[in-house]
Design a protein around this motif. Structure first.
Motif, PDB file in Angstrom:
ATOM      1  N   HIS A 111       0.843  -1.183   0.000  1.00  0.00           N
ATOM      2  CA  HIS A 111       0.000   0.000   0.000  1.00  0.00           C
ATOM      3  C   HIS A 111       0.887   1.244   0.000  1.00  0.00           C
ATOM      4  CE1 HIS A 111      -0.230  -1.039   4.520  1.00  0.00           C
ATOM      5  NE2 HIS A 111       0.577  -0.030   4.436  1.00  0.00           N
ATOM      6  N   ARG A 115      -0.636   5.631   3.475  1.00  0.00           N
ATOM      7  CA  ARG A 115      -1.445   4.685   4.249  1.00  0.00           C
ATOM      8  C   ARG A 115      -0.655   4.175   5.454  1.00  0.00           C
ATOM      9  NH1 ARG A 115      -3.572   1.091   7.092  1.00  0.00           N
ATOM     10  NH2 ARG A 115      -5.357  -0.155   6.509  1.00  0.00           N
ATOM     11  N   ARG A 157      -6.699   0.653   2.324  1.00  0.00           N
ATOM     12  CA  ARG A 157      -5.627  -0.050   1.610  1.00  0.00           C
ATOM     13  C   ARG A 157      -5.786   0.053   0.114  1.00  0.00           C
ATOM     14  NH1 ARG A 157      -2.982  -4.509   4.973  1.00  0.00           N
ATOM     15  NH2 ARG A 157      -3.678  -3.949   7.011  1.00  0.00           N
TER      16      ARG A 157
END
Length: 157
Positions: A111, A115, A157
């Motif tokens: 990701h 994030r 995600r």
């Protein structure tokens, strides 16, 4: 509720957008956790060497890690209750994040850097608020709460 984030990037690698993301995630965590009054949190971004030094000094673990939190409102059984001055902000504590771990873990978990930075910020905030993951039940609760906050913010995600 007013949230003050004292942000310091010792690595000088994060952008102003990253700093803004961290500040917004701290505020979202405070909102979701229904904190009241003035809140203050310190966030420091460090390199691998520095987080290993901190980990060794304060946790007796001579290895780097991704995030370390130092809660100022945490009490042991033999301490007196902390009485907060209503005219002063509630200083929750310090969160130290390893910039290199953010990058490595973002790649490992497939990701974005943002994030992972958000995840580690929420993780650190929840530790400041008394959450832990020493048992399976605690881990389930804490990690579920992290996902709830990140989803509420819109950082999935």
């Amino acid at each position: 509720m007013n949230v003050i984030v004292d942000f310091n990037d010792e690595t000088e690698t994060l952008t102003s957008e990253h700093q803004l993301l961290v500040e917004k995630i701290v505020k979202k965590t405070a909102e979701v956790e229904r904190l009241e009054g003035d809140i203050e949190v310190s966030i420091t971004i460090v390199d691998e060497k520095r987080i290993q030094e901190i980990n060794k000094e304060y946790r007796n673990k001579d290895q780097p890690t991704d995030v370390i939190s130092f809660a100022l409102n945490e009490q042991s059984e033999d301490e007196l209750d902390v009485v907060l001055d209503p005219d002063m902000p509630n200083i929750l504590g310090d969160i130290i994040i390893s910039a290199s771990h953010v990058q490595m873990q973002a790649e490992e978990y497939l990701h974005s850097f943002e994030r992972e930075l958000g995840f580690l910020t929420v993780h650190g905030m929840l530790h400041l608020l008394g959450y832990d993951h020493m048992t399976e039940a605690e881990e389930k609760e804490m990690f579920s709460r992290q996902e709830d906050i990140l989803t509420a913010y819109g950082l999935t995600r």
